[in-house]
Design a protein around this motif. Structure first.
Motif, short mmCIF file in Angstrom:
data_model
loop_
_atom_site.label_atom_id
_atom_site.label_comp_id
_atom_site.label_asym_id
_atom_site.label_seq_id
_atom_site.Cartn_x
_atom_site.Cartn_y
_atom_site.Cartn_z
N ALA A 156 55.81 113.84 62.57
CA ALA A 156 55.36 113.59 61.13
C ALA A 156 56.50 112.51 60.24
CB ALA A 156 55.11 114.86 60.20
N THR A 261 50.87 111.01 60.13
CA THR A 261 51.74 111.96 59.38
C THR A 261 50.88 113.43 59.12
OG1 THR A 261 53.26 110.59 58.38
CG2 THR A 261 53.17 112.76 57.38
N VAL A 265 51.18 117.04 60.76
CA VAL A 265 51.41 118.26 59.89
C VAL A 265 50.45 119.15 60.26
CG1 VAL A 265 51.48 118.88 57.25
CG2 VAL A 265 52.70 116.75 57.97
#
Length: 401
Positions: A156, A261, A265
């Motif tokens: 991330a 990202t 996550v």
């Protein structure tokens, strides 16, 4: 993965200092990888490399590691996880240097990606063997869930650096990304110097004598490795072809960095709670459900959808893709004696690297005619086949589990 899982116990995890250093090392290794690989893709786009060749560049990351995976596991079992991780950190730093100095040519890009893949291999084999040899019995799902959570954290953070390096443009400042990765690689190498793993239990040398013959006889190994390699190849393909999809649809590099990202996550979330998820279901059922979720999400990404819908799909994709790797790691760790765990993890990585070579190369040929959207659909089909294989295996073993 034959059978279900060992019950999670209240046994303590590995020493806090050791596990903290392992997690830092895992984060940094993934940061370097997830900065350099998209940056290399953007540099290839700057050099007007045809989209069909992007799949070949993706495969180069796995070519040399495919040959070196098993020897690296043998070296880990023989010499120590720490030494292997130090060597990996040095090579990953060197890859950033190569990309910075020679990345203005296709040959330089190829060389940098090959060195990066080799260094990454050494880092993760050492890390995974260290986790397997440090975690107490009955806690492998939780330990590898947290380890891969840390890896996802690095995945991330890496794309986040792309946003800082000019995410408002279609192509970020790749030279800045290469230079920054050199510094991160040096910190990665330094962190490995301080890792001290526990002494081997008595009899581990005798266990090493069985070698790969002991491992290949594990029930259900080929199918577990096949599902694992397809899932990891799917992660690789998103890493390369989401930027390509963005350029096809005039999406900014910053938005693509945000999508990458979000995927990481979401994978972090499923990995952090892996122990609880395995307790609720079991390893096999969890693998089937998450692989199906990944396949459906990947296929939907190919549709002409608004950015908000793309973001939601990427979250679902990350939740599904995050489970496959720690599940197979935990199963191998619980099925393998301590003296063979480095080789067990390297065998899994061999299968993964094979998938990283074959699948991106195969779907990359589709990009010539169908673009990035066609690649995503083909990858979704591969994930669907992997889910069907895992489901068939569940049915076959249902009477014996």
């Amino acid at each position: 993965m034959h059978g279900d899982h060992a019950p999670e116990t209240a046994a303590p995890g590995p020493g806090r200092r050791l596990f903290a250093l392992l997690l830092v090392n895992a984060v940094l290794a993934q940061v370097v990888t997830f900065v350099l690989r998209p940056a290399a893709t953007y540099r290839a786009i700057e050099l007007d490399v045809p989209s069909g060749w992007l799949g070949a560049l993706t495969a180069l990351f796995a070519v040399v590691p495919l040959v070196l995976a098993v020897p690296s596991g043998q070296a880990t079992d023989r010499f120590s996880e720490r030494r292997v991780m130090i060597a990996g950190g040095v090579l990953m730093t060197a890859s950033a240097v190569v990309l910075l100095l020679a990345g203005s040519t296709t040959a330089g890009l190829a060389a940098g990606i090959i060195v990066l893949g080799t260094g990454h291999l050494l880092c993760v084999v050492g890390q995974q063997a260290a986790v397997a040899n440090s975690a107490p019995d009955g806690r492998f799902d939780t330990a590898f869930g947290h380890y891969t959570f840390a890896a996802s954290l690095g995945q991330a953070a890496g794309p986040g650096l792309i946003i800082l390096a000019g995410g408002g443009r279609a192509v970020p400042d790749t030279g800045l990304l290469f230079a920054g990765s050199i510094g991160i690689g040096l910190v990665l190498t330094l962190s490995a110097l301080f890792i001290r793993t526990p002494a081997r239990p008595p009899g581990s040398r005798e266990q090493e004598a069985g070698g790969m013959r002991t491992l290949v006889r594990l029930p259900g190994l080929p199918r577990a490795l096949l599902v694992s390699c397809v899932v990891l190849a799917a992660v690789d393909i998103t890493l390369v072809y989401l930027p390509a999809l963005g350029t096809d649809r005039d999406l900014s590099a910053g938005f693509i960095g945000l999508l990458l990202t979000l995927r990481a996550v979401a994978s972090m979330t499923s990995r952090f709670f892996l122990g609880k998820l395995v307790t609720l279901l079991d390893r096999r059922r969890l693998m089937v459900v998450t692989t199906v979720l990944s396949a459906l999400s990947m296929a939907a990404l190919a549709l002409p959808l608004p950015p908000a819908a793309l973001a939601c799909l990427v979250v679902c994709l990350g939740l599904g893709l995050g489970v496959g790797q720690p599940l197979t790691m935990a199963w191998l760790a619980s099925s393998t004696p301590p003296g063979l765990r480095g080789r067990a993890m390297s065998l899994r990585l061999t299968g993964n690297r094979l998938g990283q070579v074959v699948l991106p190369s195969a779907v990359g040929a589709l990009a010539i005619t169908t673009g990035a959207a066609g690649v995503l659909c083909a990858t979704a089909a591969a994930l669907g086949a992997a889910a069907a294989l895992a489901g068939r295996r569940t049915a076959e073993t249902a009477g014996t589990s």
